[in-house]
Design a protein around this motif. Structure first.
Motif, short mmCIF file in Angstrom:
data_model
loop_
_atom_site.label_atom_id
_atom_site.label_comp_id
_atom_site.label_asym_id
_atom_site.label_seq_id
_atom_site.Cartn_x
_atom_site.Cartn_y
_atom_site.Cartn_z
N LYS A 1 36.35 47.98 45.84
CA LYS A 1 37.49 47.10 46.05
C LYS A 1 37.39 45.89 45.13
N LYS A 2 38.54 45.27 44.88
CA LYS A 2 38.57 44.02 44.11
C LYS A 2 39.09 42.93 45.03
N VAL A 3 38.30 41.88 45.18
CA VAL A 3 38.68 40.74 45.99
C VAL A 3 38.84 39.55 45.05
N SER A 4 40.07 39.14 44.83
CA SER A 4 40.34 38.07 43.87
C SER A 4 40.56 36.71 44.53
N VAL A 5 40.59 36.66 45.86
CA VAL A 5 40.84 35.41 46.56
C VAL A 5 39.55 34.59 46.67
N GLN A 6 39.64 33.31 46.28
CA GLN A 6 38.51 32.39 46.38
C GLN A 6 39.02 31.09 46.98
N GLY A 7 38.23 30.51 47.87
CA GLY A 7 38.60 29.22 48.45
C GLY A 7 37.62 28.80 49.51
N THR A 8 37.57 27.50 49.79
CA THR A 8 36.59 26.97 50.73
C THR A 8 37.19 26.64 52.09
#
Length: 195
Positions: free
Chosen positions: A158-165
């Motif tokens: 899978k590709k997970v492109s979401v990033q955030g804190t």
């Protein structure tokens, strides 16, 4: 390779042989990103188990019920791996769920995730392993089965492109990886991976 527009590709449903324990492992290699966070939880059961995500910062501790051993938990997260490669895993104890909630004929689990620190390629592997019998034990960031039989081992890229804190409270803001359905009468299951 899934083509130019991967969103149009749907994996066929994967059927699992009879089992009672499942471990979902989220694995990433160097270059994928740092500090993958899982949102793994039971959905659509109509019970108090619904939408209590296992993973960092969700507010439901590492297991349900709180302070249960792996063998006595409904669902358990093995802990927060903040490294640039490695694994995070969750145990789902379908035997305990269906014993303690006898009116449930099916149990559905949602898999989702995001990157906390940084995202690189975003590529992860989701490994779904099922066991019959034995006892489940937490070991580092993983769950292991002692004395049982490994039934199925399935891997999905899978590709997970979401990033955030600040994503921990909103599952709709992260990448939906798919669903697992457990069928009580046959002790079997199905995996649907979302692309």
């Amino acid at each position: 390779w899934r083509g130019i527009n991967p969103s149009c590709v749907v994996e066929p449903t994967v059927t699992l042989s009879p089992f009672n324990y499942m471990v979902i492992r989220y694995k990433w290699a160097l270059g994928a990103g740092q500090d993958f966070d899982t949102y793994t939880g039971i959905v659509n059961s109509g019970t108090s188990l619904d939408n209590k995500w296992m993973g960092w910062g969700h507010g439901f501790n590492n297991e349900i019920p709180v302070n249960a051993l792996a063998a006595d938990s409904y669902i358990m997260w093995a802990g927060d791996n903040t490294q640039a490669n490695g694994v995070e895993s969750c145990l789902v104890n379908f035997s305990k769920i269906t014993t303690d909630y006898p009116t449930l004929n099916t149990v559905q689990v949602r898999m989702a995730g995001s990157w906390y620190r940084t995202v690189g390629s975003g590529n992860i592997d989701v490994e779904i392993v099922t066991y019959m019998g034995g006892t489940m034990v937490k070991s580092g960031y993983d769950m292991i089965n002692v004395g049982g039989i490994l039934v199925d081992q399935k891997n999905f890229s899978k590709k997970v492109s979401v990033q955030g804190t600040n994503l921990a409270k909103n599952i709709e803001s992260v990448t939906n990886l798919g669903y697992i359905s457990y069928i009580k009468d046959s002790s079997t299951g199905q995996i649907v991976i979302k692309y």
